[in-house]
Design an enzyme around this catalytic site. Structure first.
Site, PDB file in Angstrom:
ATOM      1  N   TYR A  33       0.833  -1.204   0.000  1.00 33.76           N
ATOM      2  CA  TYR A  33       0.000   0.000   0.000  1.00 33.76           C
ATOM      3  C   TYR A  33       0.863   1.248   0.000  1.00 33.76           C
ATOM      4  O   TYR A  33       2.079   1.177   0.200  1.00 33.76           O
ATOM      5  CB  TYR A  33      -0.944  -0.007   1.210  1.00 33.76           C
ATOM      6  CG  TYR A  33      -0.282   0.329   2.531  1.00 33.76           C
ATOM      7  CD1 TYR A  33       0.537  -0.581   3.175  1.00 33.76           C
ATOM      8  CD2 TYR A  33      -0.461   1.581   3.133  1.00 33.76           C
ATOM      9  CE1 TYR A  33       1.153  -0.273   4.386  1.00 33.76           C
ATOM     10  CE2 TYR A  33       0.143   1.903   4.346  1.00 33.76           C
ATOM     11  CZ  TYR A  33       0.949   0.976   4.963  1.00 33.76           C
ATOM     12  OH  TYR A  33       1.554   1.288   6.153  1.00 33.76           O
ATOM     13  N   LYS A 148       6.546  -1.975   1.827  1.00 34.60           N
ATOM     14  CA  LYS A 148       5.367  -1.372   2.471  1.00 34.60           C
ATOM     15  C   LYS A 148       4.183  -2.330   2.345  1.00 34.60           C
ATOM     16  O   LYS A 148       3.248  -2.128   1.562  1.00 34.60           O
ATOM     17  CB  LYS A 148       5.060   0.003   1.861  1.00 34.60           C
ATOM     18  CG  LYS A 148       4.190   0.849   2.797  1.00 34.60           C
ATOM     19  CD  LYS A 148       4.298   2.311   2.473  1.00 34.60           C
ATOM     20  CE  LYS A 148       3.327   3.167   3.273  1.00 34.60           C
ATOM     21  NZ  LYS A 148       3.473   3.085   4.714  1.00 34.60           N
ATOM     22  N   GLU A 181      12.133   2.657  14.085  1.00 31.54           N
ATOM     23  CA  GLU A 181      11.152   3.602  13.532  1.00 31.54           C
ATOM     24  C   GLU A 181       9.873   3.445  14.315  1.00 31.54           C
ATOM     25  O   GLU A 181       9.771   2.577  15.197  1.00 31.54           O
ATOM     26  CB  GLU A 181      10.917   3.326  12.043  1.00 31.54           C
ATOM     27  CG  GLU A 181      10.316   1.949  11.774  1.00 31.54           C
ATOM     28  CD  GLU A 181      10.020   1.697  10.303  1.00 31.54           C
ATOM     29  OE1 GLU A 181       9.804   2.651   9.548  1.00 31.54           O
ATOM     30  OE2 GLU A 181       9.980   0.502   9.930  1.00 31.54           O
ATOM     31  N   LEU A 206      11.349   1.247   7.038  1.00 31.18           N
ATOM     32  CA  LEU A 206      10.784   1.677   5.768  1.00 31.18           C
ATOM     33  C   LEU A 206      11.456   2.993   5.368  1.00 31.18           C
ATOM     34  O   LEU A 206      11.612   3.890   6.208  1.00 31.18           O
ATOM     35  CB  LEU A 206       9.269   1.899   5.930  1.00 31.18           C
ATOM     36  CG  LEU A 206       8.556   2.308   4.653  1.00 31.18           C
ATOM     37  CD1 LEU A 206       8.395   1.107   3.711  1.00 31.18           C
ATOM     38  CD2 LEU A 206       7.195   2.919   4.950  1.00 31.18           C
TER      39      LEU A 206
END
Ligand code: PDD
Length: 286
Positions: A33, A148, A181, A206
């Site tokens: 996505y 992702k 993250e 990411l």
């Protein structure tokens, strides 16, 4: 006016939009996505999000659901049909519908869904004024978080844990005590010397599109960036901390695990990055 979604070639009412029960996204999280910010009627950094989509699809060997140029038209059309001036546009591509089997199906077309949602910019502005709280959680995701993927269960649980502790984001921490993250954002600190620090994106996080654009924003503002790991302790002692993502841009972090950052108020560096971001980012009129 009803909300509209784009599903596999058709613009349909959001309320009744559906994919098949044997979609592999539903059964295996076998899909990817992207989320782009919509600001003042523009889709922000769309080209970069589509570049990353290309990479995610290629890593998982999922075909493009349509030509890239057509997808751009669909993204803009969904934003327009929903009259979104500020908010986001979401796109999801899965390997498609097939009788349940772990192996890739032959001759299955990927499924595509595009939705768009209004978000009141005043809410984000208020949040930025106050700053957000983060908690830390041990990294428990798979190794390929550079893709992702819609497989976000660890992120869901981490963010839910943050909420339970009165915080708004959870930072995943590796076994060396370094911050990776957030559940849905990249993590940053500003050192006492005013240098921006963020973890390298080669592996284990990411590569955020907002993160990448922030390099340009920082350069415009004459700020130095170091791409290196930083520990939770270093973050707690930093001058500033913040997160970045398409939905938060640069959002000040004012506490980590209940420990206030500096004086417990948003810092000036993150606020200047936030302010300058829109001017630097790519903007495509929806
Ligand atoms: N999330 N890291 C993770 C795990 C993310 O889920 C996201 C974005 C980011 C930041 O990437 P970008 O700057 O390209 O938005 C980093 C989106 C916003 C989401 O899942 O809603």
């Amino acid at each position: 006016m009803p909300r509209i979604a784009y599903v596999n070639g058709r613009y349909v009412e959001h309320a009744s939009a559906a994919v098949h029960i044997e979609d592999r996204g539903y059964q295996f999280a076998d899909g990817v996505y992207e989320v782009c910010e919509v600001a003042q009627g523009y889709i922000v950094d769309m080209s970069h999000h589509l570049d990353r989509l290309a990479r995610s699809l290629s890593e998982l060997r999922i075909e493009w659901p349509m030509a890239r140029s057509s997808l751009k038209v669909v993204l803009a059309e969904v934003v327009r049909r929903n009259r979104v001036k500020n908010g986001l546009v979401y796109l999801q591509v899965t390997r498609g519908v097939a009788s349940r089997d772990f192996l890739f199906p032959a001759n299955t077309r990927p499924s595509i869904v595009v939705t768009s949602k209004k978000v009141d910019p005043a809410i984000a502005a208020k949040r930025a004024q106050n700053g957000i709280k983060v908690i830390t959680v041990p990294e428990n995701r798979w190794d390929r978080v550079d893709i992702k993927s819609v497989g976000l269960l660890p992120n869901v649980l981490a963010k839910e844990e943050a909420r339970a502790q009165g915080a708004q984001e959870a930072w995943f921490v590796d076994t060396d005590g370094n911050v990776k993250e957030g559940g849905s954002s990249n993590a940053w600190i500003v050192t006492r010397d005013g240098v921006l620090v963020t973890r390298p994106a080669e592996h284990g996080i990411l590569r955020g599109i907002t993160r990448t654009t922030m390099f340009e924003v920082a350069a415009k503002l004459g700020l130095k960036i170091e791409e290196r790991s930083f520990s939770v302790d270093e973050a707690k002692a930093a001058r500033e901390a913040f997160i970045s993502s398409a939905t938060t841009i640069a959002m000040p972090v004012v506490s980590i695990d209940g420990h206030p950052i500096a004086n417990g108020h948003p810092g000036s560096v993150v606020l200047s990055l936030r302010e300058a971001f829109f001017h630097v980012a790519e903007k495509i009129l929806a």
